[in-house]
Enzyme design. Sequence first.
Site, PDB file in Angstrom:
ATOM      1  N   HIS A 204       0.800  -1.228   0.000  1.00 34.90           N
ATOM      2  CA  HIS A 204       0.000   0.000   0.000  1.00 34.90           C
ATOM      3  C   HIS A 204       0.833   1.278   0.000  1.00 34.90           C
ATOM      4  O   HIS A 204       0.286   2.364  -0.076  1.00 34.90           O
ATOM      5  CB  HIS A 204      -0.951   0.015   1.201  1.00 34.90           C
ATOM      6  CG  HIS A 204      -0.250   0.297   2.506  1.00 34.90           C
ATOM      7  ND1 HIS A 204       0.404  -0.669   3.214  1.00 34.90           N
ATOM      8  CD2 HIS A 204      -0.083   1.441   3.194  1.00 34.90           C
ATOM      9  CE1 HIS A 204       0.925  -0.136   4.300  1.00 34.90           C
ATOM     10  NE2 HIS A 204       0.660   1.146   4.321  1.00 34.90           N
TER      11      HIS A 204
HETATM   12  C1  UD1 Z   1      -1.621   5.832   5.927  1.00 34.74           C
HETATM   13  C2  UD1 Z   1      -0.290   6.153   6.611  1.00 34.74           C
HETATM   14  C3  UD1 Z   1       0.646   4.948   6.497  1.00 34.74           C
HETATM   15  C4  UD1 Z   1      -0.016   3.685   6.994  1.00 34.74           C
HETATM   16  C5  UD1 Z   1      -1.349   3.483   6.269  1.00 34.74           C
HETATM   17  C6  UD1 Z   1      -2.072   2.266   6.783  1.00 34.74           C
HETATM   18  C7  UD1 Z   1       0.403   8.521   6.521  1.00 34.74           C
HETATM   19  C8  UD1 Z   1       1.370   9.463   5.920  1.00 34.74           C
HETATM   20  N1  UD1 Z   1       0.381   7.274   5.993  1.00 34.74           N
HETATM   21  O1  UD1 Z   1      -1.340   5.647   4.559  1.00 34.74           O
HETATM   22  O2  UD1 Z   1       1.792   5.193   7.279  1.00 34.74           O
HETATM   23  O3  UD1 Z   1       0.834   2.595   6.754  1.00 34.74           O
HETATM   24  O4  UD1 Z   1      -2.167   4.658   6.488  1.00 34.74           O
HETATM   25  O5  UD1 Z   1      -3.158   1.950   5.988  1.00 34.74           O
HETATM   26  O6  UD1 Z   1      -0.287   8.869   7.448  1.00 34.74           O
HETATM   27  N2  UD1 Z   1      -8.502   6.014   1.274  1.00 34.74           N
HETATM   28  C9  UD1 Z   1      -9.769   5.535   1.116  1.00 34.74           C
HETATM   29  N3  UD1 Z   1     -10.504   5.303   2.235  1.00 34.74           N
HETATM   30  C10 UD1 Z   1     -10.017   5.523   3.491  1.00 34.74           C
HETATM   31  C11 UD1 Z   1      -8.726   6.036   3.619  1.00 34.74           C
HETATM   32  C12 UD1 Z   1      -7.984   6.265   2.501  1.00 34.74           C
HETATM   33  O7  UD1 Z   1     -10.244   5.302   0.016  1.00 34.74           O
HETATM   34  O8  UD1 Z   1     -10.759   5.282   4.464  1.00 34.74           O
HETATM   35  C13 UD1 Z   1      -7.713   6.248   0.041  1.00 34.74           C
HETATM   36  C14 UD1 Z   1      -7.809   7.673  -0.430  1.00 34.74           C
HETATM   37  O9  UD1 Z   1      -7.758   7.651  -1.819  1.00 34.74           O
HETATM   38  C15 UD1 Z   1      -6.531   8.291   0.092  1.00 34.74           C
HETATM   39  C16 UD1 Z   1      -5.569   7.131   0.054  1.00 34.74           C
HETATM   40  O10 UD1 Z   1      -6.349   5.975   0.342  1.00 34.74           O
HETATM   41  O11 UD1 Z   1      -6.113   9.389  -0.644  1.00 34.74           O
HETATM   42  C17 UD1 Z   1      -4.448   7.239   1.044  1.00 34.74           C
HETATM   43  O12 UD1 Z   1      -4.949   7.404   2.366  1.00 34.74           O
HETATM   44  P1  UD1 Z   1      -4.040   8.146   3.476  1.00 34.74           P
HETATM   45  O13 UD1 Z   1      -4.667   8.068   4.815  1.00 34.74           O
HETATM   46  O14 UD1 Z   1      -3.679   9.498   2.994  1.00 34.74           O
HETATM   47  O15 UD1 Z   1      -2.724   7.316   3.469  1.00 34.74           O
HETATM   48  P2  UD1 Z   1      -2.476   5.737   3.496  1.00 34.74           P
HETATM   49  O16 UD1 Z   1      -1.847   5.336   2.223  1.00 34.74           O
HETATM   50  O17 UD1 Z   1      -3.687   4.990   3.923  1.00 34.74           O
END
Ligand code: UD1
Length: 374
Positions: A204
């Site tokens: 991821h």
């Molecule tokens: C975040 C953490 C990472 C952790 C991961 C666990 C940071 C910088 N990164 O990364 O360290 O390993 O969580 O999962 O804080 N999205 C959804 N639904 C959700 C949440 C996210 O669709 O409920 C999608 C969105 O398109 C979003 C992308 O996932 O832009 C990334 O989500 P984000 O929370 O920004 O970072 P993660 O990659 O999940």
Amino acid sequence: MLIACVVGARPNFVKIAPLITEMRRQKIDYWLIHTGQHYDHGVSQVFFEDLEIPPPDTYLGVGSGTHGKQTGLALIKLEEEFIKVKPDLVVVVGDVNSTLAGALAAAKLHIPVAHVEAGYRSFDRRMPEEINRVLVDHIAQFLFAPTQDAVENLRREGIHPSRIFYVGNIMAETLLRNLEKIKLREKHKEFDLQPRKYALATIHRPENTDNISKLKRIVSAFSNAPLPVVFPLHPRTERMFDEFGLRRLSKGHLIVTKAFSYLDMLSMLQNAHLVLTDSGGVQEEACVLRVPCITIRESTERIATIAAGANRLTKAERRQILTAITEIVENGVPSWVIPDRWDREVSKRIVCVLKRSFSNVQTGKSLMEGSKWN
Ligand code: UD1
């Protein structure tokens, strides 16, 4: 003593669970704040249910966005919340953007901060988590380190030893406390798989998902593995799969599925022959469950798992990934010693330090006065 606990993303929920249980057991007042960094049912609420975490007292609805937007919005909302709730201490866990926002908002309001999982370093500043870790550790008063190498990292950065507490790995505690439920789950049966006859994969991180040729190489390696590979997709990875039509490449031995809940994931991991991952927590969970781990990254902050012989780093190259898998399949599973203090007592050690420190304040001593976990 009122302790505000900040969580936002999937791994935070896993780390806060035993701490909330211990605070409730010891009748310590707490206020659980969910920033809403993760909001989809499958990566948020399901974890609260599996881990029996009580619903958050406040949900801030921060959502997705660029790092600045997400961290900034969480900072603004957490500051308002702390002013309202007036906690004596703020606990942040792990290294996500919500962790940094919580620590920063509290520090600026002169509220002491406790960081659970302090001191991990990948020494790769391109990782957003590495920036979060370094900044949080330098503004927190209580640094709860999972490993001896994390303690040493903090000392090398000039942090005073009185702030560092070697309490062990809270993620290991969550796992050990849920072991019976994990054993009963047998999730692999839903895929018609036999224990130890498949691999589990999680990918991821932006460095692997957002570069399409890299992601294709990874998917191609999984499809050509010598055993079935079950690959639950994080929402970000799923988006890339849909955008670039990667489901078409997912053939051969690759089984693509929705993100797993905590108990499903750990059940799949426990029965896997090996795991392929770029997650931090999975490297640790595999080590505790004695499942060999191949980490598809150039560095790791979980060096205790490498030192134990439970984990190895591999570049996101098809041939290298396949070689690593084949070596484990052909050579069998090595044995290793689980790192010290990765046990069921981590939350107790943390609460013990916090309680003592606050009773120090009440009796006129300094907040940070000595502890056996220093
Ligand atoms: C975040 C953490 C990472 C952790 C991961 C666990 C940071 C910088 N990164 O990364 O360290 O390993 O969580 O999962 O804080 N999205 C959804 N639904 C959700 C949440 C996210 O669709 O409920 C999608 C969105 O398109 C979003 C992308 O996932 O832009 C990334 O989500 P984000 O929370 O920004 O970072 P993660 O990659 O999940």
